[in-house]
Design a protein around this motif. Structure first.
Motif, PDB file in Angstrom:
ATOM      1  N   SER A   1       0.840  -1.204   0.000  1.00 16.22           N
ATOM      2  CA  SER A   1       0.000   0.000   0.000  1.00 16.22           C
ATOM      3  C   SER A   1       0.874   1.252   0.000  1.00 16.22           C
ATOM      4  O   SER A   1       2.080   1.182   0.225  1.00 16.22           O
ATOM      5  CB  SER A   1      -0.884   0.023   1.254  1.00 16.22           C
ATOM      6  OG  SER A   1      -1.902  -0.935   1.158  1.00 16.22           O
ATOM      7  N   PHE A   2       0.211   2.376  -0.217  1.00 17.85           N
ATOM      8  CA  PHE A   2       0.819   3.707  -0.173  1.00 17.85           C
ATOM      9  C   PHE A   2       1.603   3.893   1.124  1.00 17.85           C
ATOM     10  O   PHE A   2       1.053   3.727   2.215  1.00 17.85           O
ATOM     11  CB  PHE A   2      -0.334   4.716  -0.246  1.00 17.85           C
ATOM     12  CG  PHE A   2       0.038   6.161  -0.210  1.00 17.85           C
ATOM     13  CD1 PHE A   2       0.381   6.836  -1.365  1.00 17.85           C
ATOM     14  CD2 PHE A   2      -0.003   6.880   0.995  1.00 17.85           C
ATOM     15  CE1 PHE A   2       0.687   8.184  -1.332  1.00 17.85           C
ATOM     16  CE2 PHE A   2       0.304   8.223   1.032  1.00 17.85           C
ATOM     17  CZ  PHE A   2       0.656   8.868  -0.142  1.00 17.85           C
ATOM     18  N   TYR A   3       2.911   4.207   0.984  1.00 13.59           N
ATOM     19  CA  TYR A   3       3.692   4.426   2.212  1.00 13.59           C
ATOM     20  C   TYR A   3       3.297   5.786   2.798  1.00 13.59           C
ATOM     21  O   TYR A   3       3.334   6.798   2.093  1.00 13.59           O
ATOM     22  CB  TYR A   3       5.194   4.549   1.959  1.00 13.59           C
ATOM     23  CG  TYR A   3       5.924   3.467   1.235  1.00 13.59           C
ATOM     24  CD1 TYR A   3       5.345   2.273   0.839  1.00 13.59           C
ATOM     25  CD2 TYR A   3       7.283   3.655   0.950  1.00 13.59           C
ATOM     26  CE1 TYR A   3       6.089   1.310   0.168  1.00 13.59           C
ATOM     27  CE2 TYR A   3       8.021   2.704   0.287  1.00 13.59           C
ATOM     28  CZ  TYR A   3       7.415   1.534  -0.112  1.00 13.59           C
ATOM     29  OH  TYR A   3       8.151   0.595  -0.783  1.00 13.59           O
ATOM     30  N   TRP A   4       3.033   5.826   4.080  1.00 13.96           N
ATOM     31  CA  TRP A   4       2.796   7.135   4.703  1.00 13.96           C
ATOM     32  C   TRP A   4       4.072   7.978   4.664  1.00 13.96           C
ATOM     33  O   TRP A   4       4.004   9.210   4.718  1.00 13.96           O
ATOM     34  CB  TRP A   4       2.275   6.934   6.130  1.00 13.96           C
ATOM     35  CG  TRP A   4       0.867   6.392   6.142  1.00 13.96           C
ATOM     36  CD1 TRP A   4      -0.151   6.756   5.291  1.00 13.96           C
ATOM     37  CD2 TRP A   4       0.323   5.408   7.003  1.00 13.96           C
ATOM     38  NE1 TRP A   4      -1.289   6.057   5.589  1.00 13.96           N
ATOM     39  CE2 TRP A   4      -1.040   5.224   6.631  1.00 13.96           C
ATOM     40  CE3 TRP A   4       0.829   4.655   8.060  1.00 13.96           C
ATOM     41  CZ2 TRP A   4      -1.881   4.321   7.284  1.00 13.96           C
ATOM     42  CZ3 TRP A   4      -0.003   3.763   8.717  1.00 13.96           C
ATOM     43  CH2 TRP A   4      -1.348   3.605   8.326  1.00 13.96           C
ATOM     44  N   GLU A   5       5.232   7.342   4.525  1.00  7.42           N
ATOM     45  CA  GLU A   5       6.496   8.100   4.379  1.00  7.42           C
ATOM     46  C   GLU A   5       6.476   8.998   3.137  1.00  7.42           C
ATOM     47  O   GLU A   5       7.284   9.920   3.033  1.00  7.42           O
ATOM     48  CB  GLU A   5       7.689   7.140   4.295  1.00  7.42           C
ATOM     49  CG  GLU A   5       8.154   6.583   5.615  1.00  7.42           C
ATOM     50  CD  GLU A   5       7.235   5.513   6.185  1.00  7.42           C
ATOM     51  OE1 GLU A   5       6.270   5.101   5.502  1.00  7.42           O
ATOM     52  OE2 GLU A   5       7.493   5.089   7.329  1.00  7.42           O
ATOM     53  N   ASN A   6       5.573   8.739   2.194  1.00  8.47           N
ATOM     54  CA  ASN A   6       5.478   9.637   1.034  1.00  8.47           C
ATOM     55  C   ASN A   6       5.169  11.067   1.472  1.00  8.47           C
ATOM     56  O   ASN A   6       5.456  12.019   0.749  1.00  8.47           O
ATOM     57  CB  ASN A   6       4.382   9.170   0.072  1.00  8.47           C
ATOM     58  CG  ASN A   6       4.709   7.847  -0.580  1.00  8.47           C
ATOM     59  OD1 ASN A   6       5.875   7.492  -0.712  1.00  8.47           O
ATOM     60  ND2 ASN A   6       3.692   7.117  -0.989  1.00  8.47           N
ATOM     61  N   LEU A   7       4.569  11.211   2.639  1.00  6.51           N
ATOM     62  CA  LEU A   7       4.273  12.553   3.150  1.00  6.51           C
ATOM     63  C   LEU A   7       5.561  13.260   3.588  1.00  6.51           C
ATOM     64  O   LEU A   7       5.583  14.484   3.712  1.00  6.51           O
ATOM     65  CB  LEU A   7       3.309  12.471   4.352  1.00  6.51           C
ATOM     66  CG  LEU A   7       1.974  11.757   4.100  1.00  6.51           C
ATOM     67  CD1 LEU A   7       1.150  11.698   5.386  1.00  6.51           C
ATOM     68  CD2 LEU A   7       1.176  12.470   3.009  1.00  6.51           C
ATOM     69  N   ILE A   8       6.624  12.468   3.802  1.00  6.15           N
ATOM     70  CA  ILE A   8       7.908  13.052   4.216  1.00  6.15           C
ATOM     71  C   ILE A   8       8.860  13.196   3.023  1.00  6.15           C
ATOM     72  O   ILE A   8       9.418  14.257   2.781  1.00  6.15           O
ATOM     73  CB  ILE A   8       8.594  12.155   5.281  1.00  6.15           C
ATOM     74  CG1 ILE A   8       7.693  11.959   6.495  1.00  6.15           C
ATOM     75  CG2 ILE A   8       9.938  12.750   5.707  1.00  6.15           C
ATOM     76  CD1 ILE A   8       8.236  10.945   7.518  1.00  6.15           C
ATOM     77  N   TYR A   9       9.032  12.079   2.280  1.00  4.38           N
ATOM     78  CA  TYR A   9      10.113  12.034   1.282  1.00  4.38           C
ATOM     79  C   TYR A   9       9.671  12.242  -0.157  1.00  4.38           C
ATOM     80  O   TYR A   9      10.491  12.455  -1.027  1.00  4.38           O
ATOM     81  CB  TYR A   9      10.809  10.657   1.326  1.00  4.38           C
ATOM     82  CG  TYR A   9      11.357  10.299   2.668  1.00  4.38           C
ATOM     83  CD1 TYR A   9      12.379  11.057   3.242  1.00  4.38           C
ATOM     84  CD2 TYR A   9      10.867   9.201   3.364  1.00  4.38           C
ATOM     85  CE1 TYR A   9      12.880  10.716   4.485  1.00  4.38           C
ATOM     86  CE2 TYR A   9      11.371   8.865   4.602  1.00  4.38           C
ATOM     87  CZ  TYR A   9      12.371   9.617   5.154  1.00  4.38           C
ATOM     88  OH  TYR A   9      12.878   9.291   6.380  1.00  4.38           O
TER      89      TYR A   9
END
Ligand SMILES: NC(=O)c1ccc[n+]([C@@H]2O[C@H](COP(=O)([O-])OP(=O)(O)OC[C@H]3O[C@@H](n4cnc5c(N)ncnc54)[C@H](OP(=O)(O)O)[C@@H]3O)[C@@H](O)[C@H]2O)c1
Length: 316
Positions: free
Chosen positions: A165-173
Motif C-alpha cells: 500500500s501507499f507508504y505514509w512516508e510519502n508525506l515526508i520524502y
C-alpha cells in the motif's frame, strides 16, 4: 539449535527489504537468517546490516548471474523492484523474470513477490477516463508489477503475491505532504474524493512479510494485501491536524487537475489515485488491516505512525 533457514532479501538496504531484514535480525530466536542483497557491500547501510548479523552479498537485478548465486541455498526470497529509480516498467518486468528464474534454479521454497495490481484489468487502454501512459500502461509502476506476476507462475516458483500500500512516508520524502497555501493554511492535496486510501508505515511491509514466512507455506500461490489503515483524504487531513497541532485542510482535486500539477510522475500518480478512487471497493477489499495485524502484531495505525514521525513532515 537447528540451522536457520536463509531468506535472501532483495532491496535489503531500502524500505521494504530493510523492514524484513530488521524484523528477522531483531528476533533473536528466529528460525530464519538474513542474506542481504545489495549492489554495494561496503555502503553504510550494508555494513549496518552486517553488524546486526546479516550475511551481505553483492547482487544486481540487472545481472541474472549475480541473482542466481545470491539465491543459491536460500529457503526463501523477498523480491521487489525499484520503479522510481528508473521509471521503466519493462525493466521491472525483466528484473522480476530474472528473480523468478534464479529462484527456480536455486530451488527456493518460498518467494514473496512485492507486487501491485495490473490496473489495465479494470481500466483497459481504450478507457478514456484516464490517459494511457508510455503507450501501453495506465499506471506504469502498478501495471509492470502486475504483469510480472506471470513470470513467477510460468517458472512454477512457490510464490506469495504481496500487494503493498501507499507508504505514509510519502508525506515526508515524496513531496506528497501538506503544503502551505497563500492564506498560510496547510492543505493535503489528493484526487481521492471521499474514497479511502489504504496506507502503511513502510517498515510494516517487511514485518508483514516476515509474518508470511513464519506461517510456512500457508500463503503460497495466494495474494495477500496489506495496509495499516484505510483513510479518506478528509480523515488523513484531520489526523495530520491533530498530530501537527494546526489546521490541515483536505484539498480534493479532480484527477485531471492532479495530473496537470507538472512535477515528475504527476500524471502517473494522478492515474494511480484515480484508480484507487474509482475502484475503492476492490482496492481496499484486497488489503485487509486485520490480516496485516495478524501477520504483524506491531502494525502501526496512521495516528501511531504520525505520533512517531510528525516532526519529519515538512510544513512549507
Ligand atoms: N512509495 C510508495 O508508496 C510505494 C507503495 C507501494 C509500492 N512501492 C514500490 O516499492 C518499490 C521500491 O521499494 P522500496 O521503497 O523498498 O525501495 P527503496 O527504499 O528505494 O530501496 C531501494 C533499494 O534497492 C536496491 N536496489 C536498487 N536498484 C537495484 C538493483 N538494480 N539491483 C539490486 N538492488 C537494487 C538499493 O540497494 P543498494 O543501493 O544497496 O544496491 C536500495 O537500497 C517501487 O517499485 C515502488 O513502486 C512504493
Amino acid at each position: 539449535m537447528a540451522e536457520k533457514k536463509i531468506i535472501a532479501v532483495v532491496g535489503a538496504t531500502g524500505a521494504q527489504g530493510g523492514g524484513l531484514a530488521r524484523a528477522i535480525l531483531n528476533d533473536r530466536g528466529s528460525a530464519f537468517a538474513v542474506r542481504a542483497l545489495t549492489r554495494d557491500v561496503n555502503s553504510d547501510k550494508a555494513q549496518e546490516l552486517a553488524r546486526l548479523g546479516a550475511e551481505v552479498v553483492a547482487a544486481d537485478l540487472d545481472n541474472p548471474t549475480s541473482l542466481k548465486l545470491a539465491f543459491e541455498g536460500a529457503h526463501g526470497a523477498y523480491c521487489v523492484t525499484f520503479f522510481w529509480d528508473h521509471f521503466m516498467p519493462e525493466r521491472e518486468m525483466t528484473q522480476a523474470g530474472a528473480m523468478a528464474n534464479a529462484a527456480k534454479n536455486a530451488g527456493v521454497k518460498h518467494v514473496i513477490w512485492s507486487t501491485l495490481e495490473d490496473t489495465r484489468k479494470w481500466v483497459p487502454l481504450a478507457d478514456e477516463r484516464m490517459p494511457t501512459l508510455m503507450g501501453k500502461y495506465k499506471v506504469p509502476h502498478f501495471d509492470g508489477k502486475g504483469a510480472a506476476n506471470e513470470a513467477f507462475r510460468q517458472f512454477r516458483v512457490p510464490t506469495t503475491f504481496l500487494l503493498t500500500s501507499f507508504y505514509w512516508e510519502n508525506l515526508i520524502y515524496f513531496g506528497l505532504g501538506p503544503k502551505r497555501g497563500p492564506d498560510g493554511t496547510l492543505a493535503l492535496t489528493l484526487p481521492m474524493g471521499d474514497k479511502k486510501l489504504p496506507g502503511i508505515a513502510a517498515e510494516d511491509i517487511g514485518r508483514c512479510a516476515y509474518g508470511i514466512f513464519r506461517r510456512g507455506f500457508e500463503f503460497v500461490g495466494k495474494t495477500v494485501g496489506i495496509a495499516g489503515g484505510h483513510l479518506t483524504g478528509g480523515q488523513m487531513a484531520a489526523a495530520l491536524a491533530r498530530a501537527l497541532g494546526e489546521e490541515v485542510r483536505y484539498n480534493d482535486v479532480p484527477p485531471d487537475a492532479y495530473r496537470a500539477l507538472g512535477f515528475p510522475g504527476a500524471e502517473e500518480l494522478g492515474n494511480m489515485f484515480q484508480f484507487k478512487r474509482d475502484f475503492e471497493a476492490d482496492y481496499c477489499g484486497a488489503r485487509s488491516i486485520e490480516l496485516s495485524r495478524s501477520l504483524n502484531p506491531s502494525l502501526q495505525s496512521f495516528d501511531a505512525w504520525l505520533a512517531a514521525n510528525k516532526d519529519r513532515i515538512p510544513r512549507e
